[in-house]
Design an enzyme around this catalytic site. Structure first.
Site, mmCIF file in Angstrom:
data_model
loop_
_atom_site.group_PDB
_atom_site.id
_atom_site.type_symbol
_atom_site.label_atom_id
_atom_site.label_comp_id
_atom_site.label_asym_id
_atom_site.label_seq_id
_atom_site.Cartn_x
_atom_site.Cartn_y
_atom_site.Cartn_z
ATOM 1 N N LYS A 16 56.289 32.123 55.137
ATOM 2 C CA LYS A 16 56.401 33.262 54.580
ATOM 3 C C LYS A 16 57.500 33.328 53.421
ATOM 4 C CE LYS A 16 60.314 33.650 57.024
ATOM 5 N NZ LYS A 16 61.723 34.171 56.778
ATOM 6 N N THR A 55 60.834 39.853 55.431
ATOM 7 C CA THR A 55 61.548 38.947 54.472
ATOM 8 C C THR A 55 60.918 39.484 52.817
ATOM 9 O OG1 THR A 55 61.082 37.118 55.939
ATOM 10 C CG2 THR A 55 61.675 36.518 53.727
#
Length: 338
Positions: A195, A252
């Site tokens: 990610k 994120t």
């Protein structure tokens, strides 16, 4: 937990310090080791770590150590929060100092360039098997800044044996910090690492001034390519819809706390990679992970267009705008995750 439980946390940056605070809240004594003596002194004398977590008071159960051997005394569980590139070196040092076997929990996110190894694989390679009880991954959508302020956070503890994951769940779980268990170590580790690549892309898109639509598309298609690679490597695809997949991806890609997003954002504004990394001043794991995963995907013949575009921006000097525009202009496809 009983009052005699003692753990070593290796890495006195923001994440190591925040997780130490969670453990101390659970009445666990923490030996927090770091290589910067000034930070260790501050932890012991001021009960703070202002370099990484300003305005946070640390519980007195946390004691700082610069000496690794001292930090490991009377400890049977170790939490590693050092950057990926330091993992092998630290585990080697630890294995020379241990007498009895330990459980190692790691809370770092990355993949090693060249070997394409996950962190648990690196730990097992560097630690003699008679000294290692089990390796557990602690991962999920969790900014250290928020954890240190005791804001609600949920993560996953993954181990090949459920009872070991449950042991770690008990260590960390409290009213502010909720822990789920999982046995898909591969999926949990890959979700946390991959990610960061997509977060660089989300930052690039934001830095270019593109809107929420573009970012949502990047995140969704990013999840599709993470799942493609993960399935190829033996992960359970469902893991990527969980906290360590989509959960971590959301936090994120959409938060200014995220170093990977910030790095992408600055690159999107036209700054050089060197300047960006200097500006952030902490490890941006997504840069090394992009390098590793780009080559791994090629080797396995897994299509990862977003990863390839970000690799071109980071390592081949491609302009961010050109890379993002080319992604948008790719030929029409049927929407499937696989």
């Amino acid at each position: 937990m009983n009052n005699h439980m003692k753990m070593a946390v290796l890495g006195s940056g923001s994440w190591g310090t925040a997780l130490s605070l969670v453990l101390a809240d659970n009445h666990i004594e923490v030996n927090l080791w770091g290589h910067n003596p000034a930070i260790i002194d501050e932890i012991n004398e001021q009960h703070s770590n202002t370099t990484y977590l300003p305005n946070v008071e640390l519980p007195s159960l946390i004691k700082g150590y610069s000496d690794l051997e001292e930090a490991l005394k009377e400890v049977n569980t170790i939490l590693l929060t050092v950057p990926t590139k330091a993992i092998r070196d630290i585990v080697k040092k630890v294995s020379k100092l241990l007498i009895n076997p330990v459980t190692i929990i790691h809370a770092s996110k990355g993949i090693e360039p060249g070997t394409y190894k996950r962190i648990s694989e690196m730990i097992k390679e560097e630690m003699p098997s008679h000294l290692l009880t089990e390796v557990v991954v602690l991962s999920g959508p969790s900014h250290a800044e928020e954890v240190s302020l005791r804001q609600p956070t949920t993560v996953t503890a993954a181990a090949s044996q459920l009872k070991v994951a449950e042991y770690v769940q008990k260590l960390f779980m409290n009213a502010n910090f909720r822990v789920y268990t999982n046995t898909d170590v591969i999926g949990v580790e890959l979700g946390g690492a991959l990610k960061n690549i997509i977060a660089l892309g989300a930052g690039l898109s934001d830095g270019l001034g593109y809107g929420d639509n573009a970012k949502a598309a990047l995140m969704t298609r990013g999840l599709a390519e993470i799942t493609r690679l993960g399935s190829e490597l033996g992960a359970n695809p469902i893991t990527f819809s969980g906290l360590t997949g989509i959960g971590d991806l959301i936090v994120t890609c959409t938060s200014t706390h995220s170093r990977n997003w910030r790095a992408g954002n600055l690159l999107g504004q036209g700054k050089s990679l060197e300047d960006v990394l200097d500006n952030i001043g902490m490890i941006v794991e997504g840069v090394r992970t992009t390098e590793a995963v780009f080559h791994l995907a090629k080797k396995l013949e897994v299509e990862m267009p977003i990863t390839a575009a970000i690799y071109d921006v980071l390592f081949n000097g491609k302009e961010a705008k050109v890379a993002v525009d080319e992604l948008m202009a790719r030929t029409g496809k049927r929407e499937t995750i696989n």
